[in-house]
Scaffold this active site. Structure first.
Site, PDB file in Angstrom:
ATOM      1  N   ASP A  42      -6.276  -0.386  -0.163  1.00  0.00           N
ATOM      2  CA  ASP A  42      -6.799   0.857   0.718  1.00  0.00           C
ATOM      3  C   ASP A  42      -8.215   0.505   1.237  1.00  0.00           C
ATOM      4  OD1 ASP A  42      -6.521   3.859   0.701  1.00  0.00           O
ATOM      5  OD2 ASP A  42      -8.542   3.621   0.044  1.00  0.00           O
ATOM      6  N   TYR A  74       1.183   3.958  -2.954  1.00  0.00           N
ATOM      7  CA  TYR A  74       0.838   5.212  -2.905  1.00  0.00           C
ATOM      8  C   TYR A  74       2.030   6.248  -3.032  1.00  0.00           C
ATOM      9  CZ  TYR A  74      -0.995   9.349  -0.563  1.00  0.00           C
ATOM     10  OH  TYR A  74      -1.802  10.687  -0.155  1.00  0.00           O
ATOM     11  N   TRP A  99       0.611  -1.285  -0.085  1.00  0.00           N
ATOM     12  CA  TRP A  99      -0.105   0.059  -0.148  1.00  0.00           C
ATOM     13  C   TRP A  99       0.993   1.043   0.063  1.00  0.00           C
ATOM     14  CZ3 TRP A  99      -0.453   4.140   3.066  1.00  0.00           C
ATOM     15  CH2 TRP A  99      -1.451   5.125   2.805  1.00  0.00           C
TER      16      TRP A  99
END
Length: 477
Positions: free
Chosen positions: A432, A416, A412
């Site tokens: 997410d 990101y 994640w």
């Protein structure tokens, strides 16, 4: 890239803004090249030739139009792997015009060979990297001479010419004029800041973008107020501030005079942060109904890669509001004080070198758990030692693997960071919570499968999914 001359001429005669920045028109009867949106009297088809870049038009012997100003054309987004590499290298050139650049160093940064980079550049821009660099330097100098009151010697340095003599020689050779000929009767005063416009392709949802940024501003470093974005800047030994507000088909950017030596890098940072090179129609076509309600939605980038990455680590498994609080404490404790026109903006975010020298206990004292403090230090050390590059020119998959190799950074966080710092349009943090909630609380695997139809624009799909929920919580499961 091959151009259809008849279609290009039709775009020129109708001033079709969709072609702006994609096509440049050379007119042999005048020796001038223009943007398709230029409002000069339309020349005959027989005297027009068409080029995929300003550099290609200049390599063919044309000079830039003083009316439509090719240097103000919007940029381009890459739509396939080869284009991505070429545009990443072009972005590095645009951000480092004042540096001593070489094809070898550029190729190394994007992870390919010199020969491959030259071939990709020829395919995408119609010229070699050296020709592209020369044109970008000339056009930046032209812009600074036209739009600012900077001394010509400072213009020469900022645009990478090294000396006034080199600038004059290049202008005489390529534009058949002396630099001072571009100085208008009314010029902005340096004390008022340096003012620029950065074009984009509409639609552009500026309000939604700065709303997203407003919820994530780092106190003391960034501010959204009175409908504009403001921030402090620390770049290559120079410190200052900038402000960004909306204009007609362009953003209006003001820089403090102290940033005159690093104008190319600062403007490149603004372009990244506001995703100004996006092609919203291409995204809309790929995402279909998901994007129809918000066709002007952009992918927020990052002005400073290490700043954004630290912010991402601080935000792991907590709310956006809590992460903002921690980031503000971090900046206040370890950043550099600065004076700006706004009392609330008083800190430059610390550099990677400064962060790498911190101890775990120093960071933990600001309310950051020790494990995350360790991750932040390791991340900063990798950037400071040039083992990791957090900008759009970095090789994406390799960078994601490097990030995930650091303790405490999972898929994640890595995606990101790729989504924002690397401006990778296909990044997809599928774990997410907000993404899964927008998709009906499906599993991570189901979210990943559903997103296959959105390639290569999955990062934009994430923005639309978050927007469909209201405020994005960007929290991993």
């Amino acid at each position: 890239m091959e151009l259809d001359p008849d279609r290009c001429y039709d775009a020129f005669t109708t001033h079709d803004a969709r072609f702006d920045g994609r096509v440049f028109v050379g007119v042999s009867s005048t020796g001038i090249y223009c943007r398709p949106v230029c409002r000069v009297r339309t020349p005959r088809r027989t005297v027009c030739s068409f080029y995929v870049s300003a550099a290609a038009a200049e390599a063919a012997g044309f000079r830039p139009c003083l009316r439509c100003r090719p240097e103000l054309a919007p940029g381009l987004s890459a739509m396939d792997a080869s284009a991505t590499l070429a545009h990443a290298a072009a972005g590095l050139i645009d951000a480092h015009l004042a540096d001593d650049l070489s094809v070898t160093s550029l190729a190394g940064k994007v992870g390919i060979t010199d020969r491959h980079l030259r071939r990709l550049f020829r395919e995408q821009f119609g010229v070699a990297p050296a020709d592209y660099l020369r044109t970008r330097r000339l056009l930046l100098a032209k812009r600074l001479l036209t739009d600012t009151a900077l001394p010509v010697t400072e213009v020469a340095a900022a645009a990478g010419f090294g000396s006034l003599r080199a600038l004059e020689s290049a202008f005489q050779r390529n534009y058949r004029m002396v630099p001072s000929a571009l100085r208008g009767k009314v010029r902005q005063m340096a004390g008022d800041g340096l003012h620029f416009t950065l074009a984009y392709r509409p639609p552009f949802d500026f309000a939604r973008l700065i709303d997203f940024l407003a919820g994530r501003t780092i106190l003391g470093v960034e501010q959204v107020a009175e409908g504009e974005y403001r921030r402090t800047v620390r770049l290559d030994g120079h410190r200052g501030w900038l402000r960004v507000r909306p204009g007609k088909t362009a953003l209006v950017v003001t820089l403090s005079p102290s940033l005159s030596a690093v104008v190319p890098a600062v403007l490149a940072g603004v372009r990244r942060l506001f995703d100004l090179d996006a092609d919203p129609l291409a995204v809309l076509q790929a995402l279909g109904p998901l994007a129809e309600a918000r066709p002007g939605l952009r992918l927020p980038g990052a002005f400073d890669g290490i700043e954004m990455a630290v912010r991402a680590v601080l935000g792991q498994q907590i709310t956006v509001k809590a992460a903002r609080t921690l980031a503000g404490r971090f900046a206040a404790a370890f950043g550099e004080p600065i004076e700006t026109p706004w009392a609330e903006l008083n800190t430059c975010f610390p550099s990677a070198e400064r962060i790498a020298d911190l101890s775990i206990s120093q960071i933990a004292e600001r309310g950051v758990i020790s494990r995350r403090a360790e991750v932040i230090i390791a991340l900063a050390a990798a950037v400071a030692e040039a083992r990791l590059m957090l900008s759009p020119g970095a090789p994406v998959q390799e960078t994601i693997a490097q990030l995930q190799a650091l303790p405490g950074i999972g898929p994640w966080t890595a995606h990101y960071i790729a989504m924002r710092a690397l401006a990778w349009p296909d990044a997809y943090p599928d774990g997410d919570y907000g993404v899964r909630a927008a998709l009906g609380m499906c599993s991570t695997r189901e979210a990943r499968l559903q997103a296959e139809a959105w390639r290569p624009w999955r990062a934009y799909a994430v923005m639309h999914l978050w927007a469909s929920l209201g405020e994005a919580e960007e929290t991993p499961s």
